[in-house]
Design an enzyme around this catalytic site. Structure first.
Site, mmCIF file in Angstrom:
data_model
loop_
_atom_site.group_PDB
_atom_site.id
_atom_site.type_symbol
_atom_site.label_atom_id
_atom_site.label_comp_id
_atom_site.label_asym_id
_atom_site.label_seq_id
_atom_site.Cartn_x
_atom_site.Cartn_y
_atom_site.Cartn_z
ATOM 1 N N CYS A 296 6.151 8.297 8.478
ATOM 2 C CA CYS A 296 5.563 7.361 8.945
ATOM 3 C C CYS A 296 5.400 5.840 7.804
ATOM 4 C CB CYS A 296 3.293 7.232 9.078
ATOM 5 S SG CYS A 296 2.415 8.142 8.496
ATOM 6 N N ASP B 289 4.493 5.623 4.730
ATOM 7 C CA ASP B 289 3.242 5.286 4.168
ATOM 8 C C ASP B 289 3.578 6.170 2.937
ATOM 9 O OD1 ASP B 289 2.060 4.754 6.335
ATOM 10 O OD2 ASP B 289 0.530 5.710 6.148
ATOM 11 N N CYS C 165 -1.331 3.298 6.576
ATOM 12 C CA CYS C 165 -2.741 2.795 7.750
ATOM 13 C C CYS C 165 -3.404 3.455 7.244
ATOM 14 C CB CYS C 165 -2.895 4.381 8.776
ATOM 15 S SG CYS C 165 -2.409 5.663 8.532
ATOM 16 N N CYS D 47 -1.900 12.630 7.287
ATOM 17 C CA CYS D 47 -2.120 11.706 6.009
ATOM 18 C C CYS D 47 -3.015 12.745 5.286
ATOM 19 C CB CYS D 47 -3.347 10.270 6.630
ATOM 20 S SG CYS D 47 -2.265 9.858 7.222
#
Lengths: 198, 138
Positions: B37, B39, B64, B107
């Site tokens: 993603c 990040d 996020c 994450c």
């Protein structure tokens, strides 16, 4: 994992014929569509429903170039999630740009705001350049890969083939960083706070 | 996507946001990214060289809500722990605590990677500076 290419009966390639893909999708859906199994017993009906939803998901993956490329790479054992070798310089670029965005959001005086907006403009331009360079290389890699036949398993790939796919996976992950940063820069330029939702 | 209450809480009130001097020999910096993603997370630890205890932790995460919450929680978890204890922390603890859905598990992996990267940076820095390794048994 399920090989969606195999399920749809199409070649495992980066480029696909979308018309053929769509045709195969309707054929598969016709077989498993829940409406066709209304009179079947419950177990069979549930099975058909699950199948139908799997086909939808597979179609979504195969239809779009990026998810399709990711799926192909995953089948060969190159999941993007395991691309840990991201250049630190790229991460630093992201960090620095994000800090600029934060500064812009905090800025209250006009001069600072103007300077930050100007700097962000340069960042956006640089991002665009890097992204197109990545896309260009990706397109070339995809084309070259599709030209030849390849073994279906990673263990049977040659060293250059492995390198080919490894590079592709690396490019796709680098692109993800640029893409996320691009959203943030764009939001900042429009004066909105970036709320990232992948 | 619906975030759990704990994620929202950390997202709205992130703990220990900030930076430390990366050249400080007692500070370890971990800069990691999530390849799917995009990040990016930076975690910094101030480690007591005598006791091996993490005295302070700061983070900056661009990503996020789940990524921000994961790093925020990670800083809370590792403060006061020894480097060995912190190094042994598994992402599953974060998943459980924040109630992360399967699509957001990466994450928590990012937070685990950041802790490890920061500790490794600290150790490498001490080695380069010719300082004794922090010897602590977990």
């Amino acid at each position: 994992m399920t090989d969606h290419f195999c399920r749809f009966g199409i070649d495992r390639t980066f480029a696909v014929n979308r018309d053929e893909l769509e045709r195969r999708f309707y054929e598969l859906q016709l077989q498993s569509h829940p409406d066709r199994h209304v009179t079947a017993e419950i177990a069979r009906r549930d099975e058909a429903l699950a199948e139908s939803s799997d086909i939808n998901a597979a179609y979504r993956t195969l239809r779009e170039p990026l998810p399709r490329a990711k799926h192909l790479l995953e089948l060969y054992g190159y999941p993007i999630s395991e691309q840990k070798k991201v250049p630190q310089t790229l991460l630093m670029t992201v960090m620095e740009a994000q800090e600029k965005i934060a500064e812009l959001e905090m800025a209250t005086d006009r001069a600072t705001k103007q300077r930050m907006a100007h700097e962000l403009g340069a960042v956006a331009e640089d991002l665009e350049t890097r992204r197109s360079a990545i896309d260009e290389e990706r397109a070339k890699l995809a084309k070259d890969w599709d030209k030849a036949m390849h073994a279906a398993e990673r263990t049977k790939l040659t060293a250059p083939e492995e390198e080919h796919l490894g590079r592709m996976a690396q490019l796709i992950s680098e692109r993800a960083y640029l893409e996320t940063l691009h959203w943030s820069v764009q939001a900042a330029q429009e004066g909105k706070a970036a709320f990232i939702q992948h | 996507m619906a975030y759990s209450e704990k994620v929202i809480e950390h997202y709205q009130h992130p703990r220990n946001v900030g930076t430390m001097d990366p050249t400080d020999v007692n500070v370890g910096t971990g800069l990691v990214g999530a390849p799917e993603c995009g990040d990016v997370m930076r975690l910094q630890l101030r480690i007591n060289p005598d006791s091996g205890v993490i005295e302070d932790a700061k983070f900056k995460t661009f990503g996020c809500g789940s990524a921000i919450a994961s790093s925020s929680l990670a800083t809370e978890m590792i403060k006061g722990k020894t480097v060995d204890e912190a190094y042994a922390i598994k992402n599953t603890v974060i998943v459980k605590e924040l109630n992360l859905p399967p699509v957001k598990i990466h994450c928590s992996v990012l937070a685990e990677d950041a802790i490890k990267a920061a500790i490794e940076d600290f150790k490498k820095k001490r080695e380069t500076a010719g300082l004794a390794a922090v010897a602590v048994a977990a």
